[in-house]
Design an enzyme around this catalytic site. Structure first.
Site, PDB file in Angstrom:
ATOM      1  N   GLY A  10      10.754   3.133   3.947  1.00 49.99           N
ATOM      2  CA  GLY A  10      10.486   1.653   3.533  1.00 49.99           C
ATOM      3  C   GLY A  10      10.748   1.473   2.298  1.00 49.99           C
ATOM      4  O   GLY A  10      10.871   2.200   1.538  1.00 49.99           O
ATOM      5  N   GLN A  11      10.356   0.082   1.885  1.00 47.06           N
ATOM      6  CA  GLN A  11      10.544  -0.312   0.481  1.00 47.06           C
ATOM      7  C   GLN A  11       9.652   0.669  -0.408  1.00 47.06           C
ATOM      8  O   GLN A  11      10.186   1.219  -1.330  1.00 47.06           O
ATOM      9  CB  GLN A  11       9.976  -1.678   0.381  1.00 47.06           C
ATOM     10  CG  GLN A  11       9.928  -2.279  -1.012  1.00 47.06           C
ATOM     11  CD  GLN A  11       9.676  -3.964  -0.914  1.00 47.06           C
ATOM     12  OE1 GLN A  11      10.471  -4.617  -1.265  1.00 47.06           O
ATOM     13  NE2 GLN A  11       8.822  -4.276  -0.153  1.00 47.06           N
ATOM     14  N   LEU A  12       8.022   0.540  -0.113  1.00 42.47           N
ATOM     15  CA  LEU A  12       7.361   1.592  -1.047  1.00 42.47           C
ATOM     16  C   LEU A  12       7.644   2.968  -0.759  1.00 42.47           C
ATOM     17  O   LEU A  12       7.582   3.874  -1.643  1.00 42.47           O
ATOM     18  CB  LEU A  12       5.914   1.054  -0.719  1.00 42.47           C
ATOM     19  CG  LEU A  12       4.812   1.481  -1.605  1.00 42.47           C
ATOM     20  CD1 LEU A  12       5.042   1.730  -3.067  1.00 42.47           C
ATOM     21  CD2 LEU A  12       3.411   1.284  -1.174  1.00 42.47           C
ATOM     22  N   ASP A  37       4.160   7.619  15.290  1.00 45.52           N
ATOM     23  CA  ASP A  37       3.727   6.177  15.142  1.00 45.52           C
ATOM     24  C   ASP A  37       2.265   6.284  14.926  1.00 45.52           C
ATOM     25  O   ASP A  37       1.311   6.786  15.702  1.00 45.52           O
ATOM     26  CB  ASP A  37       3.870   5.808  16.807  1.00 45.52           C
ATOM     27  CG  ASP A  37       3.482   4.356  17.123  1.00 45.52           C
ATOM     28  OD1 ASP A  37       2.696   3.783  16.092  1.00 45.52           O
ATOM     29  OD2 ASP A  37       3.593   3.686  18.121  1.00 45.52           O
ATOM     30  N   ALA A  61       2.842  -0.162   8.078  1.00 44.96           N
ATOM     31  CA  ALA A  61       2.219  -1.257   8.351  1.00 44.96           C
ATOM     32  C   ALA A  61       2.801  -2.333   9.144  1.00 44.96           C
ATOM     33  O   ALA A  61       4.096  -2.170   9.460  1.00 44.96           O
ATOM     34  CB  ALA A  61       1.717  -1.878   7.100  1.00 44.96           C
ATOM     35  N   THR A 102      -3.777  -4.551   0.782  1.00 45.89           N
ATOM     36  CA  THR A 102      -3.098  -5.795   0.172  1.00 45.89           C
ATOM     37  C   THR A 102      -4.147  -6.745  -0.486  1.00 45.89           C
ATOM     38  O   THR A 102      -5.303  -6.854  -0.160  1.00 45.89           O
ATOM     39  CB  THR A 102      -2.392  -6.531   1.550  1.00 45.89           C
ATOM     40  OG1 THR A 102      -2.071  -8.045   1.286  1.00 45.89           O
ATOM     41  CG2 THR A 102      -3.542  -6.968   2.633  1.00 45.89           C
ATOM     42  N   TYR A 126      -2.869 -10.842   9.650  1.00 48.01           N
ATOM     43  CA  TYR A 126      -2.576  -9.436   8.896  1.00 48.01           C
ATOM     44  C   TYR A 126      -3.796  -8.989   7.928  1.00 48.01           C
ATOM     45  O   TYR A 126      -4.058  -7.918   8.202  1.00 48.01           O
ATOM     46  CB  TYR A 126      -1.257 -10.154   8.047  1.00 48.01           C
ATOM     47  CG  TYR A 126      -0.744  -9.015   7.078  1.00 48.01           C
ATOM     48  CD1 TYR A 126      -0.419  -7.802   7.402  1.00 48.01           C
ATOM     49  CD2 TYR A 126      -1.093  -9.536   5.640  1.00 48.01           C
ATOM     50  CE1 TYR A 126      -0.194  -6.933   6.343  1.00 48.01           C
ATOM     51  CE2 TYR A 126      -0.490  -8.659   4.709  1.00 48.01           C
ATOM     52  CZ  TYR A 126      -0.195  -7.281   5.057  1.00 48.01           C
ATOM     53  OH  TYR A 126      -0.019  -6.503   4.053  1.00 48.01           O
TER      54      TYR A 126
END
Ligand SMILES: NC(=O)c1ccc[n+]([C@@H]2O[C@H](COP(=O)([O-])OP(=O)(O)OC[C@H]3O[C@@H](n4cnc5c(N)ncnc54)[C@H](OP(=O)(O)O)[C@@H]3O)[C@@H](O)[C@H]2O)c1
Length: 289
Positions: A10-12, A37, A61, A102, A126
């Site tokens: 993923g991005q992070l 998972d 997430a 977040t 979310y």
């Protein structure tokens, strides 16, 4: 010491994986969604009982904000139950859990940077599911760090969007005569590589187990962020402030979600630079400047 990074494509997750691997001090195990998972307790227990890492880093997430409104059960299953599953296995293995949350846990009404002890009040599904994930970890996990991050961009695209805001703006500048960006939502855009560096520092220094705000310094509207991207990249474009409500969606989002890294500063461990400086580093790294 063995460290597992969940969401390592993923991005992070990609940046955390690379940053820790580069140290050559630890065994870093990258795990993608096809390996584990997080919402499935059997999957979590079978994978981690085999690997037995000392540290579990969870970047996974379900964070497509509009889709979370429609798929509430899935949002809670991944973002809350997933967090609890990881807290449970971390306790079993006596491992430390590093988890990401977040800025959206806040409602934005404070209009000044939020610190870790400010009361959350999430506005959408979310954010509610992420806050419940935080709470489950705080209740269950013996050794944990929860890092609240915001406005991520990095050299690897978000798995959900396939791009980041910086790339999107530069693409739109080539395609459109005019670009309109919201000027009444404030955040702090943060380069994922800096968050990865903060994770490295946590592992090295072992500050107290707690929630930590982990964003770049300063704040800006999305319009100001776009303007700065074009300035630094030396791109001439017709950028306009969107009218309030112009991009109205059915999902409530905080208008102001700036975080202050109070706890990292208290420990003298804050690594973050001003968002503009981080943006310059990023644009250099991806060879835009
Ligand atoms: N992006 C932002 O601006 C932002 C802002 C605030 C907070 N955050 C938080 O920061 C963290 C990292 O975000 P990101 O932008 O790096 O996300 P990302 O690029 O979408 O990466 C998330 C990773 O999690 C994996 N994943 C999703 N569901 C999973 C599951 N049930 N089990 C195991 N793996 C699963 C994804 O794999 P697949 O794609 O294969 O499913 C992907 O590898 C998240 O906790 C997010 O809530 C992000």
């Amino acid at each position: 010491m063995e460290i597992a990074v969940i969401g390592s494509n993923g991005q992070l997750g990609n940046d955390i994986y690379e940053t820790l691997k580069r140290e050559k001090k630890w065994d870093i195990i990258g795990l993608t969604h096809s390996d584990v998972d997080v919402s499935d307790i059997d999957s979590v227990f079978s994978v981690f009982k085999e690997l037995k890492p000392n540290i579990i880093i969870n970047t996974a997430a379900f964070h497509n904000v509009p889709l979370c409104e429609k798929e509430k059960e899935k949002a809670f299953s991944v973002n809350s139950q997933g967090a609890q599953n990881l807290a449970d296995i971390s306790n079993k293995l006596k491992a430390t859990l590093i988890h990401f949350s977040t800025d959206y846990v806040f409602d934005g009404k404070k209009r000044a940077p939020y610190i870790e002890t400010d009361a959350p009040n999430p506005l959408n599904v979310y954010a509610k599911s992420k806050l419940e994930g935080e709470n489950r970890i705080r209740e269950v996990a013996e050794k944990y760090y929860i890092l609240r991050v915001a406005g991520l961009y990095g050299k690897y695209p978000s798995r959900v969007k396939g791009y980041n805001f910086v790339g999107l703006m530069l693409k739109l500048a080539k395609e459109r005569d005019e670009i309109r960006v919201v000027a009444d939502e404030f955040t702090t855009p943060t380069y994922t590589k800096e968050i990865a560096e903060q994770v490295r520092v946590i592992i090295e220094k072992e500050p107290p187990y707690d929630i930590y705000h982990a964003t770049a310094e300063g704040e800006c509207s999305w319009y100001e962020f776009a303007k700065t991207i074009f300035e630094i990249a030396d791109v001439r474009t017709n950028l306009k402030k969107a009218e309030p409500g112009e991009f109205a969606t059915e999902v409530n989002r905080p208008k102001y979600s700036v975080l202050e890294n109070f706890n990292f500063k208290k420990e003298n461990l804050n690594v973050f630079k001003h968002w503009r400086e981080e943006l310059e580093d990023y644009l250099q790294e991806v060879k835009i400047i």
